[in-house]
Design a protein around this motif. Structure first.
Motif, PDB file in Angstrom:
ATOM      1  N   GLN A   1       0.825  -1.208   0.000  1.00  0.00           N
ATOM      2  CA  GLN A   1       0.000   0.000   0.000  1.00  0.00           C
ATOM      3  C   GLN A   1       0.860   1.260   0.000  1.00  0.00           C
ATOM      4  O   GLN A   1       0.486   2.282  -0.571  1.00  0.00           O
ATOM      5  CB  GLN A   1      -0.934  -0.004   1.211  1.00  0.00           C
ATOM      6  CG  GLN A   1      -2.024  -1.062   1.140  1.00  0.00           C
ATOM      7  CD  GLN A   1      -2.816  -1.182   2.435  1.00  0.00           C
ATOM      8  OE1 GLN A   1      -2.573  -0.442   3.392  1.00  0.00           O
ATOM      9  NE2 GLN A   1      -3.764  -2.106   2.472  1.00  0.00           N
TER      10      GLN A   1
ATOM     11  N   GLU B   1       3.654   1.464  -1.472  1.00  0.00           N
ATOM     12  CA  GLU B   1       4.438   1.394  -2.700  1.00  0.00           C
ATOM     13  C   GLU B   1       5.917   1.105  -2.438  1.00  0.00           C
ATOM     14  O   GLU B   1       6.804   1.536  -3.181  1.00  0.00           O
ATOM     15  CB  GLU B   1       4.273   2.678  -3.523  1.00  0.00           C
ATOM     16  CG  GLU B   1       2.824   2.922  -3.938  1.00  0.00           C
ATOM     17  CD  GLU B   1       2.669   4.127  -4.847  1.00  0.00           C
ATOM     18  OE1 GLU B   1       3.679   4.829  -5.096  1.00  0.00           O
ATOM     19  OE2 GLU B   1       1.549   4.365  -5.317  1.00  0.00           O
TER      20      GLU B   1
ATOM     21  N   TRP C   1       7.912  -1.684  -2.901  1.00  0.00           N
ATOM     22  CA  TRP C   1       7.843  -2.997  -3.536  1.00  0.00           C
ATOM     23  C   TRP C   1       8.873  -3.970  -2.951  1.00  0.00           C
ATOM     24  O   TRP C   1       8.531  -5.126  -2.652  1.00  0.00           O
ATOM     25  CB  TRP C   1       8.053  -2.870  -5.047  1.00  0.00           C
ATOM     26  CG  TRP C   1       7.333  -1.747  -5.719  1.00  0.00           C
ATOM     27  CD1 TRP C   1       7.849  -0.863  -6.625  1.00  0.00           C
ATOM     28  CD2 TRP C   1       5.952  -1.360  -5.560  1.00  0.00           C
ATOM     29  NE1 TRP C   1       6.904   0.046  -7.033  1.00  0.00           N
ATOM     30  CE2 TRP C   1       5.723  -0.229  -6.400  1.00  0.00           C
ATOM     31  CE3 TRP C   1       4.901  -1.833  -4.786  1.00  0.00           C
ATOM     32  CZ2 TRP C   1       4.495   0.405  -6.489  1.00  0.00           C
ATOM     33  CZ3 TRP C   1       3.665  -1.193  -4.870  1.00  0.00           C
ATOM     34  CH2 TRP C   1       3.459  -0.101  -5.708  1.00  0.00           C
TER      35      TRP C   1
ATOM     36  N   GLU D   1       5.844  -3.392  -8.810  1.00  0.00           N
ATOM     37  CA  GLU D   1       4.499  -3.536  -8.249  1.00  0.00           C
ATOM     38  C   GLU D   1       3.886  -4.868  -8.666  1.00  0.00           C
ATOM     39  O   GLU D   1       3.293  -5.582  -7.844  1.00  0.00           O
ATOM     40  CB  GLU D   1       3.624  -2.380  -8.704  1.00  0.00           C
ATOM     41  CG  GLU D   1       2.196  -2.452  -8.170  1.00  0.00           C
ATOM     42  CD  GLU D   1       1.336  -1.289  -8.616  1.00  0.00           C
ATOM     43  OE1 GLU D   1       0.186  -1.195  -8.149  1.00  0.00           O
ATOM     44  OE2 GLU D   1       1.803  -0.472  -9.438  1.00  0.00           O
TER      45      GLU D   1
END
Length: 705
Positions: free
Chosen positions: A598, A600, A602, A677
């Protein structure tokens, strides 16, 4: 226990502190396994001590830099939650003792008001990043290593790759080729270099002390500064996967290097390159906080004892490359000082210097940016505080860990014998007060927190048993260690074991012999010439335990008869092998992965998913009583015992949809796919599938049992 809430503005820090409070409450209510709770609190600087019912708190202070405001905050916390004593460690931390467990979240929150953390000060984490205390002021430094040490600290703090390693991981920075950061005895050591006008570091890998000291290998003769963070991430990823986890005694980086060799390690490091989210990490050293030096009218003072003042200047003043300034060294006996004096010191450096101090690897304090014309004033003020003792970083300045005073692992007193040996030098060998070439260090056990096995003269706490099976405190005498600079050093030889009360006599014999025959050589050179057997021959009579007196059974600093008591060590954290707990941890890792996704992040999400899959596999292997020594062996053994035998067949989700044929193929997508992602999401689905199916397998197994 009342629920505790912080007023910290940083939501990440606040979450950490609230989680600690929550886990303490769960532990008190019997809802968290004791071993699991211990692992959690250690990673938050909360460490059990020898005395039951109280905790030692380790305050993490990167490269020993402490501002005046931070020192004042630490004093407030120590007075409120502890005893008012501050202990400087050999890793430039400050420790406080006798803290109530339930008050630790509140204590932590108070420290964070001045950006002081407990996070990862203990446990199987990246420990405090240490550095030469002269960083930034050393006349011989090619550049200031402080911004780089700070960057390493910030990047790896809370980084998932370094939260649950097999053992602790130690990093150091040296300002010059003198290598005062002691790179050769660290998991990773950096020595500042300039090559073709470019900043970089010589990188040392796999050093360590303890019962089996190992000299670090040269990983890179020169590595440019923007490469040090991704390089270290790769090193930690390899250590996390292939390092020992079951046997604490073999779980350090040095044993992994010993097992697979430096070239084998380089190959594994290369395999991790795709997984590392950044290939270059420039460190903005130009925006590192600038020093603000106090501007104040020169106080008028008169020195009463000019001779003593001059002697203090010869032993306690450190040259500084900034013209017109020097650094003032404070010799801190055993690294212990108290809040009443610490407050006044903080105010002194705020008003008359640069508002900061540096804690040293030898448990001392260095005040940088003191104007040369202020030296008489500083001497007078420090003398009022008891901080003007001569002998900073000299033979008189003995390093010692807390030993049996507070440490669970202490076998014999280190602080008591250190005080006695300093008294012997001060009263009987005044010529050594100004001698920087004899370094004496003492540890209370083999773990070498006092760094005894890299000293010129070292002592290790032990015990001896008589023919009548009586036990007395003892010291292993070690000789000949030393730092040679530029990543090279020698570890001391174990020469002889003697009853502790004979320690002063051993020191006298060693110094007398050196004075008589040294002929101007450094002690380490003299020892190398004479050799171990020479010293054993004239010390061995001290090892005789047939003629012990009642006094020999009472350790230094004690009044009661010695009793050997060794608790459970917590330096390395713990290993939890309960199946249910492992599945619970896997679920927590998935929650962490979802949260990182959430945000970001990764690479962080991917690593949490990796940890979840390995933990889930470990749970079933543990139930089968199969060894789970390394992540690598867990992955391979799970394939062998569960996948290849058909006991576990994964549903076609995530990685299995992509045609991956084994558990190893699925898990090690980690180092074959660049963080993104898309991959983070699919890898998370793999982790969820693994956890769900293995929990179901375990459930059916128990029902059929």
């Amino acid at each position: 226990m009342k629920s505790f809430r912080t007023e910290i503005e940083n939501p990440v820090v606040e979450k950490d502190i609230i989680e600690l409070e929550h886990k303490i409450r769960q532990f008190k209510e019997g809802n968290v396994d004791e071993e699991k709770f211990r692992s959690l609190r250690l990673a938050r600087g909360v460490y059990g001590q020898r005395q039951q019912g109280v905790q030692m708190i380790r305050i993490k202070l990167p490269y020993g830099k402490v501002t005046s405001n931070q020192l004042l905050r630490i004093c407030d916390v120590s007075d409120e939650y502890s005893t008012g004593r501050l202990h400087i460690t050999t890793r430039q931390d400050i420790q406080i003792h006798y803290v109530d467990l339930e008050r630790t979240p509140e204590l932590w929150a108070q420290l964070e008001k001045d950006q002081v953390t407990l996070r990862e000060a203990c446990g199987n984490t990246v420990r405090n990043v240490t550095a030469s205390e002269t960083a930034g002021i050393d006349p011989n430094e090619p550049f200031d290593v402080s911004p780089y040490a700070q960057a390493i600290f910030e990047y790896f703090l809370r980084n998932p790759i370094g939260q649950e390693m097999g053992r602790k991981f130690k990093v150091s920075f040296s300002a010059t080729d003198a290598d005062t950061g002691l790179s050769y005895m660290h998991d990773l050591g950096f020595i500042a270099k300039i090559k073709d006008g470019q900043r970089g570091f010589k990188v040392m890998l796999g050093g360590g002390l303890g019962s089996q000291p190992r000299h670090a290998d040269v990983l890179f003769e020169f590595l440019s500064t923007e490469k040090i963070v991704p390089m270290m991430e790769g090193v930690i990823r390899v250590f996390d996967r292939y390092g020992e986890r079951k046997s604490r005694a073999k779980a350090r980086m040095k044993f992994l290097i010993k097992d697979i060799g430096l070239e084998g390690f380089r190959e594994l490091l290369q395999q991790e390159q795709k997984a590392i989210p950044i290939q270059s990490y420039p460190i903005d050293f130009e925006n590192y906080p600038k020093v603000t030096i106090a501007e104040i009218e020169l106080p008028q003072i008169a020195i009463e004892d000019w001779e003593t003042f001059e002697q203090w200047k010869t032993t306690n003043i450190v040259p500084q490359r900034q013209e017109g300034y020097v650094a003032v060294g404070i010799k801190v006996l055993l690294g212990d000082f108290y809040t009443d004096k610490a407050r006044l010191l903080a105010q002194l450096v705020q008003k008359y210097a640069a508002g900061e101090i540096r804690l040293s690897l030898r448990q001392n304090i260095l005040i940088p940016y003191v104007k040369e014309e202020l030296l008489p004033f500083f001497y007078q003020e420090l003398k009022k505080l008891g901080f003007a003792e001569i002998g900073y970083n000299k033979a008189l300045d003995i390093t010692a860990c807390p030993g049996t005073d507070t440490c669970n692992l202490g076998i014999a007193s280190s602080t008591g014998i250190a005080e006695k040996l300093e008294e012997v030098i001060r009263e009987e060998y005044p010529q050594y007060v100004n001698n920087p070439d004899v370094v004496i260090k003492i540890s209370g056990c083999m773990n070498a927190c006092g760094q005894h096995n890299m000293a010129h003269i070292g002592f290790q706490g032990m015990s001896v048993r008589t023919k009548d099976k009586l036990v007395a405190p003892a010291l292993q005498v070690l000789l000949g260690g030393g730092n040679h600079g530029n990543g090279k050093g020698t570890f001391a030889d174990k020469v002889v074991k003697i009853p502790s009360k004979r320690g002063p006599e051993a020191l006298r014999l060693i110094l007398n012999d050196f004075d008589s025959h040294g002929n101007g050589r450094k002690f380490e050179d003299y020892y190398a010439t004479k050799g171990e057997h020479y010293f054993y021959d004239f010390l061995k009579h001290l090892s005789n335990v047939d003629n012990l007196t009642p006094e020999d059974f009472i350790d230094w600093g004690n009044s009661e008869k010695y009793k050997k008591e060794i608790g459970i060590g917590e330096c390395a954290g713990v290993i939890v092998d309960l199946v249910a707990t492992l599945f619970f941890e896997s679920k927590e890792k998935i929650e962490n992965a979802e949260e990182a996704l959430q945000e970001e992040k990764w690479a962080a999400s991917i690593y949490y998913s990796y940890q979840s899959m390995v933990n889930s596999a470990k749970a079933l292997l543990t139930a089968e009583k199969t060894k789970t020594n390394t992540h690598s062996s867990i992955i391979k053994d799970f394939d062998k015992l569960f996948v290849q035998t058909g006991k576990v067949t994964f549903s076609p989700i995530g990685g299995m949809e992509r045609g991956l044929g084994s558990f190893e193929d699925m898990v090690l997508q980690l180092n074959k796919t660049k963080p993104s992602e898309e991959f983070a999401k699919s890898y998370l689905e793999d982790a969820k599938a693994v956890l769900g199916q293995l929990q179901e397998f375990r459930k059916l197994e128990l029902e059929e049992a």
